[in-house]
Design a protein around this motif. Structure first.
Motif, PDB file in Angstrom:
ATOM      1  N   THR A   1      18.659  47.239   2.258  1.00 41.45           N
ATOM      2  CA  THR A   1      20.013  47.494   1.756  1.00 41.45           C
ATOM      3  C   THR A   1      20.451  48.937   1.966  1.00 41.45           C
ATOM      4  N   ASN A   2      19.657  49.697   2.742  1.00 40.62           N
ATOM      5  CA  ASN A   2      20.029  51.074   3.069  1.00 40.62           C
ATOM      6  C   ASN A   2      19.362  51.426   4.396  1.00 40.62           C
ATOM      7  N   SER A   3      19.545  52.665   4.831  1.00 40.53           N
ATOM      8  CA  SER A   3      19.039  53.086   6.144  1.00 40.53           C
ATOM      9  C   SER A   3      17.540  52.825   6.280  1.00 40.53           C
ATOM     10  N   VAL A   4      17.152  52.361   7.482  1.00 43.69           N
ATOM     11  CA  VAL A   4      15.738  52.156   7.800  1.00 43.69           C
ATOM     12  C   VAL A   4      15.251  53.419   8.504  1.00 43.69           C
ATOM     13  N   TYR A   5      14.392  54.196   7.825  1.00 43.33           N
ATOM     14  CA  TYR A   5      13.961  55.489   8.343  1.00 43.33           C
ATOM     15  C   TYR A   5      12.719  55.407   9.233  1.00 43.33           C
TER      16      TYR A   5
END
Length: 852
Positions: free
Chosen positions: A688-692
């Motif tokens: 649900t957020n950036s994949v780092y």
């Protein structure tokens, strides 16, 4: 038709092949009987016999347990059992081994060892087999011309032979004192000459296979061929008398035809249910045995570790004492050398004074002066000679002490390696193996608990008929899939019985197939996990034993980027390093010299991640320009631009076979690409957020990803999410062990965490960084070390098994954005905002003193 598989074991001269051929000839007179001289069996040989009552016997003759192989080294017991196991597997042997006949030469019952792997192979091959021991060659006990012994004497001799031949770890001890025979005690027979003291082959076969109502044909033929075999064994009587055994009418008659009894579909299903139930039960028993074996191995390794620790402590004590003695000897040697130098100077002075005396004598100097000088010179020379002797003695003592120190150092290093190896086993694969076995046991037991009631219901339903209890059978009800039984069917069950029962058989076949597929899928997954566990251990051993060479010192910092360094990675052979930077370039460096080899330009934004292909021919890079690029290392040109992400590409990785690339992006997705075509193979959604951070696990069947949504996800590349690990902070970096059972994460809260993928628990939290942990890496040699780089400008190396800090380094002058291990675990690379790449030697980091 009832089938029996009989394995025949024994020494090469125990008469095992003669026995088989005697039985074969008894059943079929057209088959020649046993020859006078037995030819050694060097491989696995099959003999098939069909009895008149329809039963089929398959004898498997094996090489002698004394290991005789002409022109080759003798084979071990384990190797012979392995040959047998491979033979059964390659021939698709469907019938398990029902009997094991062990032939023992009465004249030489030398013990055959059965330890370790050989014992486990025996248990695996013959888990449900009836074991029979037959002592033969009794004609050799009292020599060729000796009298026949009585039945009582033979029994006493045999007991003595068994008692003397059983020793710790022997095959006989295992069979009679350890093994639990499924059919009761281990049967014993004495076979040899014609006498009531011995059992004939006829007696042995009738005891094992003849049941009530069997005709006398087999018995008569066995009696005839036994008589022939006994006459062959009594070779001296045979030479003197030349008697021929008469044939009977039964012997002359052709063998009776045997017919295969066909099975109905219902019978086949019942047989399949029984076999499947046995497979599940056998799997549980095998897991229990394996768990006991691993526990024993853990105990043995722990004992070895403790013994090595004690021995290393003693060796270190001896090393310290010998080092002190060597220092004292060295100081004494130096002192004597100084005194010798003083005496030499004194000798030179006195010699010079005596030379000058001739001049002074003319001036009237007293003669006593010359005498005094001569005496002092002589005394000095005598002292000098003594001093040389003392120096020689001191030198010898020093050299002996030095040799003792070197030997003590070697001994200390040896025990240190043994201790580390056993400690690694205990903290590494043995620990994982124990956890895996417990999980497997629980999984299979749960499957059994859910499976067996259904199998029982199937079994009962197949024995029932329509109109009885079948209509209430849960398997039958499930097969209706919500449909109701028509009234006319219920009113006339006898009319509808053939149709309904055929339907039920189909439903059983479908349900049974589904349950068998589920079970075998569990087995395949278990084997896959085991493969992923064992392969890194094997690689570590290969690299440790065969591949390690001395490396030169690490090069000085690699300079050339004009902006921050955000990504580094080693080539798979460790000879090159690739880096990505805020200057939008990718650079390739010589890992040994630090010289730049190629500069790759083409991205229009910061390069956040880089990786080498396994063959070293390609590099993949991910950038803030939202693209993934595949480069040809040799030419420096872009081969593919992988477009599709709508956010920054934070991380990329190559699969172990180089056929796939994975990328993680600010658009919250993980994408799998075909680098040769540039096509997207799969898009994994769930974060649900950036994949780092993303990375392949093992051979590429799974992917791990870390995200700003504070979770780590383990994906199956063909299906969906396998595991979701929930953390307390943004996950900036992830790394996985070779088998994927352990995952390491670096987070915004400054913590390094070690996760157990199987349970989803955090095993260890590594605290020490004072700011965000931007990057983590795990050495691939079974995950011995973890390295982390932080915004606090420090690089830390941790012991993965204990969490202890091995080293803390602050050579970078700005934040550390990226760290990477070479695949052999001997070098680390790090990139920083100070625009440099540094290369570190792991051995120096893990042995150097560290800041707390």
């Amino acid at each position: 038709m009832v089938e029996h598989t009989i394995v025949v074991l024994g020494r090469i001269d125990a008469g095992k092949t003669t026995f088989i051929k005697a039985v074969q000839h008894a059943v079929d007179a057209d088959i020649p009987g046993p020859p006078a001289t037995e030819i050694p069996t060097l491989g696995i040989k099959e003999y098939s016999i069909t009895l008149p009552d329809g039963r089929s016997l398959t004898f498997l003759d094996t090489p002698g347990f004394d290991g005789y192989q002409p022109g080759e080294r003798a084979k071990e017991t384990e190797e012979i059992l392995q040959m047998l196991e491979e033979h059964l597997a390659s021939n698709g042997q469907s019938t398990p081994v029902s009997h094991v006949i062990l032939f023992l030469n009465a004249n030489d019952m030398a013990t055959t060892e059965l330890k370790g792997r050989a014992r486990r192979a025996f248990e695996r091959l013959f888990s449900n087999a009836q074991v029979v021991c037959v002592t033969t060659r009794w004609d050799q006990i009292d020599e060729d011309d000796g009298p026949h012994i009585t039945a009582e004497d033979a029994q006493n001799k045999e007991e003595d032979l068994y008692a003397s031949a059983k020793s710790s770890g022997s095959l006989l001890e295992y069979l009679h004192d350890v093994r639990r025979n499924p059919a009761g005690e281990v049967l014993r027979f004495r076979s040899g000459l014609t006498s009531e003291a011995y059992s004939s082959p006829r007696d042995v076969m009738l005891k094992l296979f003849a049941g009530p109502g069997s005709d006398g044909t087999l018995e008569e033929r066995l009696a005839t061929v036994t008589k022939e075999r006994d006459e062959l064994a009594a070779k001296y009587d045979l030479l003197l008398q030349k008697q021929q055994t008469p044939t009977t009418a039964n012997d002359a008659a052709p063998p009776q035809d045997t017919f295969r009894i066909p099975r109905t579909r219902r019978q086949r299903l019942l047989d399949t249910i029984e076999k499947f139930s046995a497979q599940v039960t056998e799997m549980i028993e095998e897991l229990e045995r394996e768990a006991l074996d691993v526990a024993d191995e853990c105990a043995a390794d722990r004992a070895t570790y403790e013994a090595a620790s004690a021995a290393m402590k003693e060796a270190e004590g001896r090393l310290g004492k010998r080092t002190e003695r060597m220092k004292v000897a060295d100081e004494e040697r130096a002192c004597l050398n100084r005194e010798r130098d003083t005496l030499r100077e004194q000798e030179q002075s006195l010699t010079k004074q005596l030379d000058e005396f001739g001049t002074k004598a003319a001036l009237g100097v007293l003669p006593s002066v010359k005498e005094r000088l001569s005496l002092r010179l002589k005394q000095t020379q005598t002292s000098l000679e003594d001093m040389e002797g003392w120096i020689s003695t001191a030198e010898n003592y020093y050299q002996d002490g030095r040799q003792e120190v070197e030997q003590a150092a070697v001994e200390t290093e040896k025990w240190k390696h043994i201790k580390q190896e056993k400690e690694g086993d205990l903290n590494g694969w043995l620990s994982l193996e124990s956890e895996r076995l417990l999980k497997d046991q629980e999984s299979i037991r749960e499957l059994q608990a859910a499976l067996f009631p259904s199998l029982d219901a199937m079994r009962e339903g197949l024995k029932d008929i329509w109109g009885g209890n079948l209509r209430d059978n849960p398997v039958f009800r499930e097969g209706l899939d919500g449909y109701t039984i028509k009234p006319e069917i219920a009113e006339h069950p006898e009319v509808w019985a053939p149709v309904i029962e055929a339907f039920y058989e189909t439903q059983v076949a479908l349900s049974l197939t589904q349950k068998m597929a589920k079970f075998h899928l569990e087995v395949v997954q278990r084997l896959k996990v085991r493969e992923d566990m064992v392969e890194p251990e094997w690689k570590k051993a290969v690299e440790h034993i065969f591949l390690h060479e001395e490396l030169p010192p690490p090069p000085p910092p690699l300079t050339g980027h004009s902006s921050y360094v955000y990504a580094v990675a080693f080539s798979w052979d460790g000879m090159r390093i690739v880096s990505g930077s805020g200057d939008n370039t990718v650079r390739i460096w010589d890992a040994l010299t630090g010289k730049v080899q190629t500069v790759l330009g083409g991205h229009s934004g910061t390069v956040r991640s880089v990786a080498f292909s396994p063959d070293g021919k390609h590099i993949v890079s991910g950038s803030r320009d939202k693209s993934v690029r595949v480069w040809d290392v040799l030419t420096g040109r872009v081969e593919r631009v992988l477009a599709g992400h709508t956010g920054y590409v934070w991380s990329v990785d190559f699969s172990v076979d180089g056929s796939q690339v994975v990328s993680g992006s600010g658009d919250k997705t993980v994408r799998i690409w075909d680098p040769s075509s540039g096509q997207v193979l799969r898009i994994l959604e769930g974060h649900t957020n950036s994949v780092y951070s993303v990375a392949f696990i093992g051979k590429g069947s799974r992917i791990v990803s870390g995200s700003a949504d504070k979770t780590v996800r383990v994906w199956d590349t063909l299906t969906t999410v396998h595991t979701v690990l929930k953390g307390d902070s943004d996950v900036w970096s992830v790394a996985a062990s070779e088998g994927g059972l352990r995952i390491v994460t670096g987070s915004y809260d400054g913590m390094v965490r070690v996760w157990d993928v199987m349970t989803g628990r955090v095993l260890r939290v590594l605290e020490g960084h004072r700011n965000c942990v931007r990057s983590v890496a795990l050495s691939r040699d079974v995950g011995l070390w973890i390295v982390s780089g932080s915004y606090d400008k420090t690089l830390r190396v941790w012991d993965a098994s204990t969490g202890a800090v091995g080293s803390v380094r602050e050579e970078h002058s700005n934040v550390i954005n990226t760290v990477a291990f070479s695949r052999d675990g001997r070098r680390i690379a790090s990139g920083s905002d100070d625009m440099t790449v540094r290369v570190w030697d792991v051995a120096s980091l893990t042995s150097a003193p560290h800041v707390t």
